[in-house]
Write an enzyme that holds these catalytic residues in place. Structure first.
Site, PDB file in Angstrom:
ATOM      1  N   GLY A 127     -27.621  39.176  23.821  1.00 50.17           N
ATOM      2  CA  GLY A 127     -26.373  38.686  24.368  1.00 50.17           C
ATOM      3  C   GLY A 127     -26.597  38.184  25.782  1.00 50.17           C
ATOM      4  CD  GLN A 165     -26.320  38.939  31.492  1.00 52.70           C
ATOM      5  OE1 GLN A 165     -25.696  38.723  30.460  1.00 52.70           O
ATOM      6  NE2 GLN A 165     -27.429  39.644  31.537  1.00 52.70           N
ATOM      7  CB  CYS A 219     -28.968  44.606  31.190  1.00 54.24           C
ATOM      8  SG  CYS A 219     -27.968  43.244  31.820  1.00 54.24           S
ATOM      9  CG  LEU A 220     -31.625  39.384  29.028  1.00 52.39           C
ATOM     10  CD1 LEU A 220     -31.217  37.994  28.559  1.00 52.39           C
ATOM     11  CD2 LEU A 220     -33.073  39.681  28.668  1.00 52.39           C
ATOM     12  CG  HIS A 271     -24.283  45.047  27.605  1.00 47.98           C
ATOM     13  ND1 HIS A 271     -25.093  46.066  28.051  1.00 47.98           N
ATOM     14  CD2 HIS A 271     -24.716  43.921  28.211  1.00 47.98           C
ATOM     15  CE1 HIS A 271     -25.975  45.558  28.913  1.00 47.98           C
ATOM     16  NE2 HIS A 271     -25.772  44.252  29.014  1.00 47.98           N
ATOM     17  CD  GLU A 272     -24.091  40.367  26.933  1.00 43.39           C
ATOM     18  OE1 GLU A 272     -23.922  39.773  28.020  1.00 43.39           O
ATOM     19  OE2 GLU A 272     -25.157  40.953  26.662  1.00 43.39           O
ATOM     20  CG  HIS A 287     -22.837  41.225  31.982  1.00 45.47           C
ATOM     21  ND1 HIS A 287     -23.531  41.535  33.126  1.00 45.47           N
ATOM     22  CD2 HIS A 287     -23.640  41.577  30.948  1.00 45.47           C
ATOM     23  CE1 HIS A 287     -24.707  42.047  32.805  1.00 45.47           C
ATOM     24  NE2 HIS A 287     -24.798  42.087  31.483  1.00 45.47           N
TER      25      HIS A 287
END
Length: 174
Positions: free
Chosen positions: A48, A53, A99-100, A141-142, A145
């Site tokens: 995701g 991000q 997470c990225l 999670h996304e 963000h």
């Protein structure tokens, strides 16, 4: 398509609340951005990616929890514009998240077992998605963000400090 830069903690864009998109913003340029986000997500081996991000404070998310792990081949990519959780189950689950934007770190996070998300497609169609399992976790999670929340913000103070310390050490060595 183009691979975008993924911003890492502690960059301030990750803590900023994203703005909703207006119907007139749903155009070819937006679709290209979503395609670029998806390409970036696959290139970084993520499941995701939220617009903050990649430095864009807009309520956009791409997710693909069904992709081929080995080749990064698309499975069932989802493009979500202005996603919002409209229902949460009472049951919660605990699982390991990464997470990225928080590279090389993982931690146990508690999430709702099931959620229903309302969103727009890039074409402006309103949809609802009821999800459980890994997809439900990825959606939460996304969407976090988009509100300036990272998964590490769900950790206890001590665990969060340990992760942040490792991140800062990694940043100094890069």
């Amino acid at each position: 398509m183009a691979k975008l830069k993924v911003y890492e903690y502690p960059h301030p864009v990750l803590k900023k609340k994203s703005v909703k998109l207006e119907k007139e913003e749903l155009n070819d340029e937006l679709k290209q951005l979503l395609d670029d986000m998806l390409e970036t997500m696959y290139a970084e081996a993520g499941v995701g990616l939220a617009a903050p991000q990649v430095g864009i404070s807009k309520r956009l998310v791409v997710i693909d929890v069904e992709q081929d792990d080995e080749g990064g081949k698309p499975g069932n990519p989802l493009y979500l514009v202005n996603p919002e959780i409209i229902w949460r189950s009472e049951e919660k689950v605990c699982g390991t998240e990464g997470c990225l934007s928080v590279p090389e770190q993982r931690a146990e996070v508690e999430r709702y077992a099931e959620v229903t998300v309302r969103y727009l497609t890039p074409q402006g169609e309103e949809k609802e998605l009821k999800a459980d399992g890994f997809l439900a976790v990825a959606l939460q999670h996304e969407i976090d963000h988009l509100d300036g929340i990272l998964y590490i913000d769900h950790l206890s103070r001590l665990k969060r400090q340990m992760v942040v310390k490792k991140l800062m050490k990694r940043l100094k060595s890069v």
